[in-house]
Write a protein that holds these residues in place. Structure first.
Motif, PDB file in Angstrom:
ATOM      1  N   SER A 145     -40.368  81.746 -11.777  1.00 48.46           N
ATOM      2  CA  SER A 145     -39.836  80.386 -11.668  1.00 48.46           C
ATOM      3  C   SER A 145     -38.611  80.397 -10.773  1.00 48.46           C
ATOM      4  O   SER A 145     -37.485  80.569 -11.240  1.00 48.46           O
ATOM      5  CB  SER A 145     -39.472  79.833 -13.048  1.00 48.46           C
ATOM      6  OG  SER A 145     -38.858  78.562 -12.928  1.00 48.46           O
ATOM      7  N   PRO A 146     -38.797  80.227  -9.442  1.00 48.31           N
ATOM      8  CA  PRO A 146     -37.655  80.270  -8.517  1.00 48.31           C
ATOM      9  C   PRO A 146     -36.557  79.281  -8.872  1.00 48.31           C
ATOM     10  O   PRO A 146     -35.376  79.593  -8.790  1.00 48.31           O
ATOM     11  CB  PRO A 146     -38.293  79.941  -7.163  1.00 48.31           C
ATOM     12  CG  PRO A 146     -39.723  80.354  -7.315  1.00 48.31           C
ATOM     13  CD  PRO A 146     -40.076  80.057  -8.733  1.00 48.31           C
ATOM     14  N   ALA A 147     -36.936  78.086  -9.310  1.00 45.72           N
ATOM     15  CA  ALA A 147     -35.919  77.084  -9.640  1.00 45.72           C
ATOM     16  C   ALA A 147     -35.086  77.525 -10.837  1.00 45.72           C
ATOM     17  O   ALA A 147     -33.858  77.335 -10.872  1.00 45.72           O
ATOM     18  CB  ALA A 147     -36.585  75.735  -9.925  1.00 45.72           C
ATOM     19  N   ALA A 148     -35.745  78.113 -11.836  1.00 45.57           N
ATOM     20  CA  ALA A 148     -35.021  78.594 -13.017  1.00 45.57           C
ATOM     21  C   ALA A 148     -34.081  79.737 -12.645  1.00 45.57           C
ATOM     22  O   ALA A 148     -32.971  79.847 -13.182  1.00 45.57           O
ATOM     23  CB  ALA A 148     -36.005  79.038 -14.087  1.00 45.57           C
ATOM     24  N   LEU A 149     -34.517  80.583 -11.712  1.00 47.11           N
ATOM     25  CA  LEU A 149     -33.665  81.687 -11.278  1.00 47.11           C
ATOM     26  C   LEU A 149     -32.434  81.164 -10.552  1.00 47.11           C
ATOM     27  O   LEU A 149     -31.314  81.651 -10.764  1.00 47.11           O
ATOM     28  CB  LEU A 149     -34.458  82.637 -10.369  1.00 47.11           C
ATOM     29  CG  LEU A 149     -33.705  83.873  -9.864  1.00 47.11           C
ATOM     30  CD1 LEU A 149     -33.214  84.731 -11.017  1.00 47.11           C
ATOM     31  CD2 LEU A 149     -34.606  84.701  -8.939  1.00 47.11           C
ATOM     32  N   VAL A 150     -32.607  80.149  -9.700  1.00 47.52           N
ATOM     33  CA  VAL A 150     -31.467  79.551  -9.000  1.00 47.52           C
ATOM     34  C   VAL A 150     -30.484  78.966 -10.002  1.00 47.52           C
ATOM     35  O   VAL A 150     -29.263  79.152  -9.893  1.00 47.52           O
ATOM     36  CB  VAL A 150     -31.951  78.462  -8.020  1.00 47.52           C
ATOM     37  CG1 VAL A 150     -30.769  77.668  -7.479  1.00 47.52           C
ATOM     38  CG2 VAL A 150     -32.725  79.089  -6.874  1.00 47.52           C
ATOM     39  N   LYS A 151     -31.010  78.242 -10.992  1.00 48.91           N
ATOM     40  CA  LYS A 151     -30.147  77.615 -11.991  1.00 48.91           C
ATOM     41  C   LYS A 151     -29.392  78.663 -12.807  1.00 48.91           C
ATOM     42  O   LYS A 151     -28.192  78.521 -13.070  1.00 48.91           O
ATOM     43  CB  LYS A 151     -30.992  76.735 -12.910  1.00 48.91           C
ATOM     44  CG  LYS A 151     -30.173  75.967 -13.934  1.00 48.91           C
ATOM     45  CD  LYS A 151     -31.055  75.049 -14.762  1.00 48.91           C
ATOM     46  CE  LYS A 151     -30.228  74.285 -15.789  1.00 48.91           C
ATOM     47  NZ  LYS A 151     -31.084  73.381 -16.630  1.00 48.91           N
ATOM     48  N   ALA A 152     -30.098  79.707 -13.199  1.00 48.82           N
ATOM     49  CA  ALA A 152     -29.450  80.759 -13.989  1.00 48.82           C
ATOM     50  C   ALA A 152     -28.370  81.457 -13.177  1.00 48.82           C
ATOM     51  O   ALA A 152     -27.260  81.708 -13.678  1.00 48.82           O
ATOM     52  CB  ALA A 152     -30.492  81.763 -14.460  1.00 48.82           C
ATOM     53  N   CYS A 153     -28.680  81.741 -11.922  1.00 45.62           N
ATOM     54  CA  CYS A 153     -27.719  82.452 -11.075  1.00 45.62           C
ATOM     55  C   CYS A 153     -26.454  81.615 -10.877  1.00 45.62           C
ATOM     56  O   CYS A 153     -25.340  82.154 -10.862  1.00 45.62           O
ATOM     57  CB  CYS A 153     -28.372  82.761  -9.726  1.00 45.62           C
ATOM     58  SG  CYS A 153     -27.433  83.893  -8.697  1.00 45.62           S
ATOM     59  N   ALA A 154     -26.609  80.311 -10.769  1.00 44.74           N
ATOM     60  CA  ALA A 154     -25.452  79.430 -10.590  1.00 44.74           C
ATOM     61  C   ALA A 154     -24.606  79.343 -11.853  1.00 44.74           C
ATOM     62  O   ALA A 154     -23.419  78.995 -11.786  1.00 44.74           O
ATOM     63  CB  ALA A 154     -25.918  78.043 -10.179  1.00 44.74           C
ATOM     64  N   SER A 155     -25.188  79.703 -13.009  1.00 48.06           N
ATOM     65  CA  SER A 155     -24.460  79.591 -14.281  1.00 48.06           C
ATOM     66  C   SER A 155     -23.758  80.884 -14.688  1.00 48.06           C
ATOM     67  O   SER A 155     -22.877  80.857 -15.546  1.00 48.06           O
ATOM     68  CB  SER A 155     -25.426  79.178 -15.398  1.00 48.06           C
ATOM     69  OG  SER A 155     -26.326  80.237 -15.702  1.00 48.06           O
ATOM     70  N   TRP A 156     -24.156  81.983 -14.093  1.00 48.22           N
ATOM     71  CA  TRP A 156     -23.576  83.267 -14.490  1.00 48.22           C
ATOM     72  C   TRP A 156     -22.186  83.461 -13.868  1.00 48.22           C
ATOM     73  O   TRP A 156     -21.878  82.933 -12.794  1.00 48.22           O
ATOM     74  CB  TRP A 156     -24.481  84.422 -14.040  1.00 48.22           C
ATOM     75  CG  TRP A 156     -25.789  84.495 -14.782  1.00 48.22           C
ATOM     76  CD1 TRP A 156     -26.026  84.142 -16.067  1.00 48.22           C
ATOM     77  CD2 TRP A 156     -27.041  84.925 -14.245  1.00 48.22           C
ATOM     78  NE1 TRP A 156     -27.344  84.336 -16.392  1.00 48.22           N
ATOM     79  CE2 TRP A 156     -27.995  84.822 -15.287  1.00 48.22           C
ATOM     80  CE3 TRP A 156     -27.460  85.392 -13.000  1.00 48.22           C
ATOM     81  CZ2 TRP A 156     -29.336  85.174 -15.120  1.00 48.22           C
ATOM     82  CZ3 TRP A 156     -28.782  85.746 -12.823  1.00 48.22           C
ATOM     83  CH2 TRP A 156     -29.707  85.645 -13.869  1.00 48.22           C
ATOM     84  N   THR A 157     -21.365  84.244 -14.550  1.00 47.18           N
ATOM     85  CA  THR A 157     -20.029  84.606 -14.074  1.00 47.18           C
ATOM     86  C   THR A 157     -19.936  86.116 -13.964  1.00 47.18           C
ATOM     87  O   THR A 157     -20.387  86.845 -14.864  1.00 47.18           O
ATOM     88  CB  THR A 157     -18.943  84.096 -15.037  1.00 47.18           C
ATOM     89  OG1 THR A 157     -19.035  82.678 -15.140  1.00 47.18           O
ATOM     90  CG2 THR A 157     -17.555  84.484 -14.555  1.00 47.18           C
ATOM     91  N   SER A 158     -19.363  86.595 -12.904  1.00 49.65           N
ATOM     92  CA  SER A 158     -19.241  88.043 -12.720  1.00 49.65           C
ATOM     93  C   SER A 158     -18.171  88.597 -13.656  1.00 49.65           C
ATOM     94  O   SER A 158     -16.999  88.196 -13.582  1.00 49.65           O
ATOM     95  CB  SER A 158     -18.871  88.381 -11.271  1.00 49.65           C
ATOM     96  OG  SER A 158     -18.614  89.773 -11.154  1.00 49.65           O
ATOM     97  N   PRO A 159     -18.533  89.528 -14.536  1.00 51.13           N
ATOM     98  CA  PRO A 159     -17.521  90.131 -15.420  1.00 51.13           C
ATOM     99  C   PRO A 159     -16.562  91.045 -14.670  1.00 51.13           C
ATOM    100  O   PRO A 159     -15.541  91.456 -15.216  1.00 51.13           O
ATOM    101  CB  PRO A 159     -18.358  90.911 -16.432  1.00 51.13           C
ATOM    102  CG  PRO A 159     -19.636  91.218 -15.724  1.00 51.13           C
ATOM    103  CD  PRO A 159     -19.876  90.059 -14.793  1.00 51.13           C
TER     104      PRO A 159
END
Length: 752
Positions: free
Chosen positions: A460-474
């Motif tokens: 699911s490319p769209a889900a991957l884009v959304k998830a990537c935009a929500s993550w924060t680099s520790p």
């Protein structure tokens, strides 16, 4: 020749620090080479009386100082990696510092001994271990019926040839101590370690020392030993202390003046380290240096579990590369008494290769091994043309263009998949797999939990884009595909400041830079791109750099530039303090007790009233301090040294300073002594002096990096040098030289 039935050989060891411990280890392990009828009398001189540790590693030093090497990477004896060392002890009898600490913790329960293999131990703990191991080796030697060991808590100030002797140049030498005592020695091992400059002899310290002397001020020209040089009487409450330096020595001094005075560090509810003062600290510590920055934090050493597999081997920067550069680019240098060497220019010939290797490692960590091999293939043609003598632009980044262009293509792939949400189905056959690239990049930037989610979101490319935009680099890495670029300029100037700024803004910029750097250090020296690049080149490949630089490998001008500029860069990039220590420094800056507001390029002068004024050109800050302490490690210089020992040897013609000279007569004198391949001094008349061996900082010039803590399992140069000395000593005892056998070998003394 018939030898006397009871011949006594007298060995003097001047300096009782870590190298003395290693020397006594080799003597005790190889004592079987002592021939029947020969007695060996060993006198060890250590002015502090702390045999095995010396001043810098003293067991009595403040508990606030830490080693900048993890416990499993400190040893005390030769091991299987020590080529040509001779008989080895049983593994159980040659512990690492980690092993020693665990045994002591089991006996005592003391928390300072409760270390892990990758812990940064306190320095006094290392001193205790050195003292214990040294005592063990001495006891073994004393158990031999023909060996005597004397420990002399005296300061050696001179060495004399015994005048009037028929064999003055080849007979025994007289060792003279500060208290007027003297004794004779047939061989002398000089391992005096780092020593302080006499401020009255120093162009740097002299004016400040004179200002303090004339105006009733307090100037401290050398901070070791900390408890004696920085007493509370002169650096206590109500006093503002200037700290010249922001390296390891300065960190020791700062922690001694704070934590060492009873201050404590506690963790706040939000996880930050907070300093709680005791009231016995100075009112303020003003730290300054040319860079205005403390060292970067040493990263978690994830290579320690399997260094043979995980430590980096150069792709571009290698011994073969150095040889090729020397053949094509090298210019004729001086002979140093041996074959003529071809010399390199560090900034033109070596630095572009070093920077290329760093960029390769940076992108290997960021994009993965498959991508890195592809990038290396892109860079290789230009690199080979450079080795063949075809120039590719100027500056340290001259070889980066093909690699950076390839990195841009990988970034485009990441953006297509993670920002635009489109699949990448067609790539060049040689390019890395897009899915593998994405998975690796997400793991590095966002962590293993995010990396695991990629597998679930792959369809699911769209889900991957959304998830990537929500993550924060520790790890405080840039979260965009186009971020985290390699930049040599940014590596050297991480603040990126080009215009004047207020003291407060500068302080906040430094704190923010340290916050990122400490998170990068926590990620480690394999996974974090910035730390992987610095650690993999300036630590793992340091021996290659030494191979290029040492023994007049550079032109005189280039060696001066390297010594005055790039050694400092090395220290900040790859030889800093551990994360635990640097978090303390950051907490002190946040608290406000540690003042860095003067910024880079600060100057200091006596103010005529007993104090000193420190001025920062970038921030416009001017700070008056009551006390000024020089918190920098002094480089070896016999004419500035506080001890007359080496000046005495020079004036007597027993040794001479090493100089790097080119074919045109240009030269550079770093300060150290000229030594043969066996580390024996070259006399003023050009002959060798086989009765003396010199190891450590006094070899400055021949050598670049002269650390004294033995690293196990690496064929470490410290033990290689000790092994060379021990073999030479035993050979001489078995085959005493005649005067006409005194050869001179000045080809070089190996890799640092």
């Amino acid at each position: 020749m018939n030898r006397p039935s009871h011949r006594t050989h007298r060995l003097a060891i001047i300096g009782g620090g870590p190298r003395a411990t290693y020397a006594l280890e080799r003597l005790s392990a190889t004592i079987g080479r002592l021939e029947p009828g020969t007695k060996l009398h060993i006198q060890v001189y250590e002015r502090t009386g702390e045999f095995g540790a010396g001043t810098a590693h003293s067991p009595s030093q403040p508990r606030s100082s830490y080693l900048n090497r993890i416990s499993c990477e400190v040893g005390f004896a030769a091991d299987e990696s020590s080529i040509g060392a001779g008989p080895l002890r049983n593994p159980a009898d040659r512990p690492t510092l980690y092993d020693w600490c665990r045994s002591q913790f089991a006996l005592t329960g003391e928390t300072d001994f409760d270390v892990k293999p990758n812990s940064w131990p306190k320095r006094y703990v290392h001193g205790l271990a050195l003292t214990d191991m040294c005592a063990t080796y001495i006891a073994e030697l004393r158990a031999h019926p023909d060996v005597e060991v004397s420990l002399e808590a005296r300061d050696v100030v001179g060495i004399r040839e015994i005048s009037g002797s028929d064999d003055e140049r080849h007979g025994p030498l007289e060792v003279i101590t500060a208290d007027g005592q003297s004794s004779q020695a047939d061989h002398i091992l000089m391992i005096t370690g780092h020593t302080a400059h006499d401020p009255r002899r120093s162009p740097v310290h002299g004016p400040l020392f004179d200002s303090a002397a004339h105006n009733g001020g307090t100037y401290i020209p050398y901070v070791y030993p900390l408890d004696k040089s920085l007493p509370q009487a002169t650096t206590g409450p109500e006093m503002t202390v200037g700290c010249a330096g922001t390296g390891l020595t300065a960190i020791d001094a700062i922690l001694h003046l704070t934590e060492g005075r009873g201050g404590t560090f506690v963790t706040s509810p939000i996880g930050d380290l907070v300093y709680e003062p005791s009231g016995d600290e100075p009112s303020s510590i003003v730290a300054f240096s040319n860079s205005g920055l403390f060292t970067f934090a040493r990263p978690t050493n994830n290579k320690a579990v399997d260094p043979a597999r995980l430590e980096h081997r150069g792709v571009f920067l290698s011994h073969g590369t150095v040889d090729a550069l020397r053949t094509i680019h090298g210019t004729r240098g001086g002979s140093l008494g041996g074959p003529v060497r071809r010399q390199l220019d560090f900034e033109r010939h070596l630095l572009p290769v070093i920077v290329l290797e760093m960029a390769y490692l940076h992108y290997r960590a960021l994009f993965g091994a498959e991508a890195a091999e592809w990038l290396a293939g892109l860079a290789m043609p230009d690199f080979r043309r450079f080795l063949a003598g075809h120039h590719h632009g100027e500056g340290p980044e001259a070889l980066l263009a093909p690699l950076l262009a390839g990195a841009d293509l990988l970034v485009t792939t990441l953006e297509t998949m993670l920002v635009q949400g489109r699949a990448v189905d067609h790539v060049e056959a040689s390019m890395p797999s897009p899915k593998g690239l994405v998975r690796h990049w997400i793991g590095v930037v966002f962590g293993p939990e995010a990396q695991e989610q990629v597998r679930l979101l792959a369809e699911s490319p769209a889900a991957l884009v959304k998830a990537c935009a929500s993550w924060t680099s520790p790890w405080a890495l840039d979260e965009t595909p186009a971020g985290n670029r390699f930049s040599w300029k940014r590596t050297l100037t991480p603040l990126g400041i080009s215009t004047a700024m207020s003291p407060g803004d500068y302080r906040e910029a430094v704190l923010d830079m340290m916050r990122r750097d400490h998170l990068w250090a926590l990620q480690g020296n394999i996974d974090n791109p910035h730390k992987a690049a610095a650690d993999g080149v300036w630590r793992d490949l340091r021996e290659v750099i030494c191979y290029a630089v040492d023994d007049a490998g550079l032109t005189p001008h280039a060696q001066r530039t390297f010594a005055e500029r790039y050694v400092r860069h090395h220290n900040r990039l790859a030889n800093g303090a551990g994360l635990e220590v640097m978090e303390r420094i950051r907490a002190l800056i946040r608290h406000g007790l540690l003042d860095i507001s003067v910024g880079p390029g600060a100057t200091v002068r006596g103010d005529g009233s007993g104090g000193f004024t420190i001025e920062g050109p970038l921030t416009g800050t001017s700070r008056r301090v009551d006390v000024l302490a020089d918190a920098r490690l002094h480089t070896f210089d016999p004419y500035q040294d506080a001890s007359p020992l080496y000046r005495d040897l020079l004036s007597a013609g027993i040794c001479r300073q090493w100089r790097n000279e080119d074919a045109d007569g240009n030269y550079y004198v770093p300060g150290g002594l000229e030594l043969t391949a066996e580390f024996q001094p070259v006399r003023a008349d050009g002959g060798s002096e086989p009765r003396i061996t010199v190891l450590g900082p006094a070899a400055r010039g021949h050598r670049t990096f002269l650390m004294d803590a033995l690293k196990p399992g690496r064929d470490h140069y410290v033990m290689r040098d000790i092994g060379t000395w021990a073999r030479t000593l035993w050979h001489h005892l078995a085959h005493p030289r005649k005067p006409d056998q005194q050869g001179l070998d000045r080809i070089g003394i190996g890799v640092g």
